[in-house]
Scaffold this motif. Structure first.
Motif, short mmCIF file in Angstrom:
data_model
loop_
_atom_site.label_atom_id
_atom_site.label_comp_id
_atom_site.label_asym_id
_atom_site.label_seq_id
_atom_site.Cartn_x
_atom_site.Cartn_y
_atom_site.Cartn_z
N ARG A 49 1.24 -0.41 -0.34
CA ARG A 49 1.63 -0.73 -0.70
C ARG A 49 1.57 -2.40 0.12
NH1 ARG A 49 4.84 2.70 -2.89
NH2 ARG A 49 4.73 2.78 -5.19
N ASP A 50 1.17 -2.66 1.25
CA ASP A 50 0.67 -3.82 2.08
C ASP A 50 -0.14 -4.52 2.10
OD1 ASP A 50 1.30 -5.03 5.00
OD2 ASP A 50 2.09 -3.40 5.79
N TYR A 53 -3.34 -5.35 4.07
CA TYR A 53 -4.34 -3.68 4.34
C TYR A 53 -4.46 -4.00 2.55
CZ TYR A 53 -2.39 -3.42 8.76
OH TYR A 53 -1.91 -3.81 9.60
N PRO A 54 -5.50 -4.98 2.00
CA PRO A 54 -5.41 -4.90 1.08
C PRO A 54 -6.93 -3.94 0.45
CG PRO A 54 -6.92 -6.45 1.49
CD PRO A 54 -5.94 -6.11 2.81
N TYR A 55 -7.51 -3.15 1.51
CA TYR A 55 -8.70 -2.55 0.80
C TYR A 55 -7.83 -1.31 2.05
CZ TYR A 55 -10.88 -6.59 -0.08
OH TYR A 55 -11.14 -7.15 -0.96
N LEU A 56 -7.89 -0.10 0.87
CA LEU A 56 -6.87 1.13 2.04
C LEU A 56 -8.01 2.09 1.19
CD1 LEU A 56 -4.27 2.03 3.79
CD2 LEU A 56 -3.77 2.03 1.70
N VAL A 57 -8.26 3.84 1.96
CA VAL A 57 -8.87 4.24 1.37
C VAL A 57 -8.09 5.70 1.73
CG1 VAL A 57 -11.08 6.22 1.02
CG2 VAL A 57 -11.16 3.33 1.13
N ILE A 58 -7.24 6.58 0.73
CA ILE A 58 -6.49 7.89 1.30
C ILE A 58 -7.93 8.76 0.97
CG2 ILE A 58 -5.17 9.05 1.17
CD1 ILE A 58 -3.08 6.63 0.34
N CYS A 59 -8.11 10.01 1.78
CA CYS A 59 -9.40 10.62 1.03
C CYS A 59 -8.25 12.27 1.67
CB CYS A 59 -10.33 10.55 1.87
SG CYS A 59 -11.29 9.27 1.70
#
Length: 59
Positions: A49-50, A53-59
């Motif tokens: 939600r920060d 950092y609009p481009y975030l990938v969680i794998c």
């Protein structure tokens, strides 16, 4: 490897490449089934939600 698996990996790779070209990408890796491996997922969820950092990938 099945061709559908390869196609899926190619699509993911292209999406990641497009994100990388736009802005820095944060990638968090983890495995929810293993104790210390889960930390990447937990940290990634805090960043989600920060607006910095609009481009975030969680794998």
């Amino acid at each position: 490897m099945l061709s559908s698996d390869r196609q899926g990996l190619d699509e993911i790779g292209e999406q990641l490449r497009q994100l990388y070209l736009k802005k820095p990408v944060l990638v968090f890796l983890g495995n929810p089934l293993r104790g210390d491996d889960k930390v990447g997922l937990l940290i990634g969820r805090r960043f989600i939600r920060d607006p910095r950092y609009p481009y975030l990938v969680i794998c």
